[in-house]
Design an enzyme around this catalytic site. Structure first.
Site, PDB file in Angstrom:
ATOM      1  N   HIS A   1       0.739   4.387   4.389  1.00 40.97           N
ATOM      2  CA  HIS A   1       0.094   5.120   3.299  1.00 40.97           C
ATOM      3  C   HIS A   1       0.642   6.536   3.217  1.00 40.97           C
ATOM      4  CE1 HIS A   1      -3.719   2.412   3.924  1.00 40.97           C
ATOM      5  NE2 HIS A   1      -2.676   1.742   3.496  1.00 40.97           N
TER       6      HIS A   1
ATOM      7  N   SER B   1       0.810  -1.218   0.000  1.00 44.26           N
ATOM      8  CA  SER B   1       0.000   0.000   0.000  1.00 44.26           C
ATOM      9  C   SER B   1       0.846   1.273   0.000  1.00 44.26           C
ATOM     10  CB  SER B   1      -0.937   0.010   1.217  1.00 44.26           C
ATOM     11  OG  SER B   1      -1.816  -1.080   1.169  1.00 44.26           O
TER      12      SER B   1
END
Length: 323
Positions: A232, A180
């Site tokens: 993230h 991610s």
């Protein structure tokens, strides 16, 4: 995560302005044949299969009493019980054995390789599918436009940046895996590419609003439990800065400079592009140096930022962030 597609479209769906003489904006705008993104996808699938082979749920069982493996017909590749891993994947012990991000092992056992290895691991089949679909939607378009070298650098360094920020803030009793951070880096590079090459885009407002909306939604999902939003954010910031460094496009007249008088030769890049390039490179280097020094000195990012844990998870009456 997703990005708009369509011939002659850029990040977020903004159309390139084509030169009056016809054809593409400049010769480098030819489409590269994307092979890196499919290779990364295949590699992640293979690694996940190895995870499940090593996990071998029927043989090793589950620490939860009375719980049986999911999809037992897969035999050695069966998943851990849903109460243990709702994403249909291996146990935490297997992930840790194969290179999951673990603060204690990185700092005290000098296993810095986990900052990279965790990018290739996934917590479950659902996690893998979501990330790989996002990689196809975002990565193929970027690789077609900019080639495998630049996109490969952004993908790997963004994943590394996400791992560094994650391990600085998620310390005790947590492990982290997944691509991610690298995927958010590609999203960040799309945004900085749009800003860096602002003058060559039409529909600028629509493009940037669309892209910011996609980014905001994905970051908002990260505040739910079990999502590593620090990875993230770290990946996004790294990719955003790398986009300024690697994805600048020459201005319109530069590719036709051989047709112009020597006295009217245009510069390859505009002045603001040079400024953004220099500032982004400086911030990137300083950020990595500071973060790595803090990490290997055993510093806890939460000590200097008592509210930062809310960036990763916001507790509500429906869930707790400690679970």
């Amino acid at each position: 995560m997703a990005s708009s597609s369509g011939e002659g479209k850029g990040a977020g769906g903004a159309g390139y302005q084509y030169a009056p003489y016809g054809g593409s904006y400049y010769d480098e705008e030819r489409r590269w044949w994307p092979w890196l993104v499919p290779t990364v996808l295949v590699a992640c699938i293979v690694v996940f299969l190895v995870e499940m082979f090593v996990n071998d749920c029927p043989r090793h069982g589950s620490p939860l009493r009375g719980e049986s493996c999911v999809a037992g017909f897969l035999h050695q590749f069966a998943f851990q019980p849903l109460r243990e891993n709702p994403l249909l994947g291996p146990s935490s012990a297997t992930l840790e054995k194969m290179g999951a991000l673990d603060w204690a092992k990185v700092v005290h056992q000098h296993q810095a390789w986990r900052l990279i290895s965790c990018i290739w691991l996934h917590a479950g089949l659902i996690h893998l599918i979501v990330n790989m679909l996002s990689l196809l939607f975002i990565g193929l378009r970027l690789e077609q436009q900019f080639g495998f070298v630049r996109i490969g650098i952004i993908y790997l360094l963004s994943g590394f940046g996400g791992s560094v920020l994650s391990v600085l803030f998620l310390r005790n009793n947590y492990i982290s895996v997944g691509a991610s951070g690298a995927l958010f880096g590609l999203l960040g590079s799309m945004l900085s590419e749009l800003i860096m090459n602002w003058t060559i885009y039409s529909n600028k407002a629509a493009a940037i609003i669309t892209l910011l909306f996609i980014i905001a939604i994905n970051l908002a999902i990260g505040i739910l439990p079990h999502a590593d939003n620090f990875a993230h954010i770290g990946g996004f910031v790294t990719g955003f800065l790398l986009g300024f460094v690697l994805l600048a496009r020459p201005q319109f007249g530069w590719m036709e400079r051989h047709e112009l008088p020597q006295t009217n030769q245009p510069r390859k890049y505009k002045a603001y592009q040079y400024v953004l390039w220099a500032v982004a490179l400086f911030l990137l280097l300083v950020g990595f140096v500071i973060a790595l020094v803090m990490l290997f000195k055993g510093k806890n990012g939460n000590d200097g930022c008592h509210w930062c844990h809310y960036l990763n998870c916001i507790p509500t009456s429906r869930w707790k962030c400690s679970t």
